[in-house]
Design an enzyme around this catalytic site. Structure first.
Site, PDB file in Angstrom:
ATOM      1  N   GLU A  26      -2.412  29.324  34.652  1.00 41.81           N
ATOM      2  CA  GLU A  26      -3.300  30.428  34.421  1.00 41.81           C
ATOM      3  C   GLU A  26      -2.955  31.600  33.792  1.00 41.81           C
ATOM      4  O   GLU A  26      -3.109  32.817  34.383  1.00 41.81           O
ATOM      5  CB  GLU A  26      -4.181  30.437  35.842  1.00 41.81           C
ATOM      6  CG  GLU A  26      -4.905  29.345  35.936  1.00 41.81           C
ATOM      7  CD  GLU A  26      -6.178  29.544  37.223  1.00 41.81           C
ATOM      8  OE1 GLU A  26      -6.671  28.591  37.567  1.00 41.81           O
ATOM      9  OE2 GLU A  26      -5.904  30.682  37.957  1.00 41.81           O
ATOM     10  N   GLU A  79      -6.677  21.736  38.994  1.00 46.51           N
ATOM     11  CA  GLU A  79      -7.314  22.227  40.100  1.00 46.51           C
ATOM     12  C   GLU A  79      -8.725  22.122  40.236  1.00 46.51           C
ATOM     13  O   GLU A  79      -9.325  22.273  38.791  1.00 46.51           O
ATOM     14  CB  GLU A  79      -6.953  23.819  40.022  1.00 46.51           C
ATOM     15  CG  GLU A  79      -5.831  24.357  40.552  1.00 46.51           C
ATOM     16  CD  GLU A  79      -5.742  25.757  40.698  1.00 46.51           C
ATOM     17  OE1 GLU A  79      -6.612  26.489  40.752  1.00 46.51           O
ATOM     18  OE2 GLU A  79      -4.531  26.489  40.562  1.00 46.51           O
TER      19      GLU A  79
END
Length: 478
Positions: free
Chosen positions: A199, A384
């Site tokens: 991320e 995720e």
């Protein structure tokens, strides 16, 4: 939130709108959805964690400080005032955690390696005591028939490198490549799956623009250089790892969401604002790696820091894309700020998670199908997905049927995307344990397993048994 981006001039916003109009020309046509609920036998079932959130032992075996060590000590930064010195103590209890994964029939584990454990000051000689931990963890995982997926950077930049410029400096990318090469030399004979960055778009926005994450900066002028230097670091690291070994599977991990207009597409300016923001949020990290160029919406922001040869270094490609998905994002045109972009409101009446984000599994299908269409059917892993208990200091909810329902709905979205041609190879729940959730501290609980902060006791929740059954059978009930 994003109207703090001081360097977004009217001209740059106009360029973004032009790019958005071009992007809008190709809308996805939905295919019929199959009712099948069986996953392939080779599907990867896993869970995730990150070093700073679970390991603890911040001053053990020569580990250096990270930017999160410093940030967490600052008054008011962490919601519950908690400190991450112990978290889940996985540095010492990793065998217990691996046993929990094995008992849940998981065949994969996404964790991160702490850069400050390997290089306490970000560079120099390797800290052998620090990397020994990941050597032991890798061996225990393999002995338990669990495939390790190691992330090299999950936000814990060595503090010394930050003091030397952090991601504002090109040199940090060189140090990242050195770090990637060292990990490969030591672990590459057994560690075959590597995620370079986790991320980077979140680290950019929350760490450098809104200041809610480490290093806590509030400067829109950093969007261009930080984006480019993260991309450059990734390219250099991929080159370094591939120079060491030719048998690695290397991926990248991004927080990806459909970016939607507040009020829907009929609100034309909001629609263009959403498309423009998407070019910064997702396109600025995916396009350089996979297409060798920045999207027009982002190009003007990085133009001043690109040097000859950079784009060829960044354009390494990867073996898979890791998709971290939780919720759609909403944007609106905001003429009160220099960027003309503002965070939009979530539609009224939608179901929300504990963090106030819309629960919309169709957004995951949308992201997977878009990646398939725009990037040539890449291999995909949902690295995720998950939801928290209600926020607060109360004990974890053990009878957490809401989590099973949440995950089930998102797994159905994965099946739908696979029916439409997406090459999805795995699904990793965030997270194994209730851990230290960054600026939320211990008030947020995402785990399949409850973790008692005071005693360290691990207690499987109802969703743990539910997910264990799916991992064993590959069957998702209708």
């Amino acid at each position: 939130m994003v109207n703090e981006k001081k360097n977004w001039t009217r001209r740059r916003f106009a360029l973004s709108l032009g790019a958005a109009a071009i992007a809008a020309a190709g809308c996805e046509r939905k295919k019929p959805v199959s009712e099948a609920r069986r996953f392939p036998s080779i599907f990867r079932w896993g869970c995730g964690s990150s070093a700073f959130q679970v390991e603890g032992a911040l001053d053990v075996d020569g580990r250096g400080e990270s930017i999160w060590d410093v940030f967490a000590k600052q008054n008011g930064r962490i919601k519950d005032g908690s400190i991450p010195s112990i978290t889940c103590d996985s540095y010492h209890r990793y065998k217990e955690d691996v046993a929990l994964m094995s008992a849940a029939n998981l065949n994969s584990y996404k964790f991160s390696i702490a850069w400050p454990r390997v290089f306490p000051s970000g560079s120099g000689p390797v800290n052998e005591r620090g990397i020994d931990y990941y050597d032991r963890l890798t061996d225990v995982l393999l002995q338990s028939h669990i495939t390790p997926y190691a992330t090299l950077f999950h936000w814990d930049l060595p503090q010394r490198l930050y003091e030397l410029g952090g991601w504002m400096s090109r040199d940090t990318g060189e140090r990242f490549a050195d770090y990637a090469a060292a990990v490969t030399r030591r672990l590459g004979d057994r560690l075959k799956n590597v995620i370079t960055l986790n991320e980077p778009n979140v680290h950019l926005l929350l760490g450098h623009v809104t200041g809610s994450h480490a290093p806590g900066l509030h400067d829109g002028n950093l969007i261009g250089p930080v984006t480019h230097h993260l991309n450059l670091a990734q390219g250099r690291a991929i080159q370094a790892m591939r120079a060491q070994r030719n048998d690695l599977t290397i991926g990248t991990g991004l927080a990806l969401s459909p970016v939607r207009a507040e009020g829907g597409r009929i609100h034309l300016l909001n629609y263009f604002a959403a498309l423009a923001f998407d070019g910064i949020w997702a396109g600025a990290f995916l396009d350089p790696l996979l297409k060798g160029k920045y999207p027009l919406a982002a190009h003007q922001m990085v133009a001043d820091v690109i040097k000859p040869g950079d784009m060829s270094t960044i354009h390494q490609g990867c073996d898979f894309i890791g998709v971290n998905y939780y919720s759609p994002a909403y944007m609106r045109a905001d003429f009160s700020g220099p960027s003309f972009l503002g965070q939009g409101k979530t539609p009224a009446g939608v179901t929300q998670d504990a963090s106030g984000r819309e629960i919309d599994p169709s957004g995951l299908r949308e992201v997977l199908n878009r990646l398939t269409k725009e990037y040539g059917q890449p291999r995909l892993i949902v690295t995720e997905n998950g939801c928290s208990d209600p926020m607060g200091d109360h004990a974890a909810i053990i009878n957490d049927e809401f989590r099973s329902h949440y995950l089930s709905a998102h797994l159905r979205a994965v099946i739908q995307a696979m029916d439409n041609g997406s090459r999805v190879e795995g699904f990793f729940v965030w997270s194994l344990l209730d851990n230290w959730e960054w600026d939320s501290g211990f008030t947020s609980k995402f785990g399949l397993v409850a973790h008692n902060v005071n005693t360290g006791e691990r207690t499987p929740k109802k969703s743990y048994a539910w997910f264990a059954n799916i991992a064993e059978t590959g069957l998702l009930s209708a």
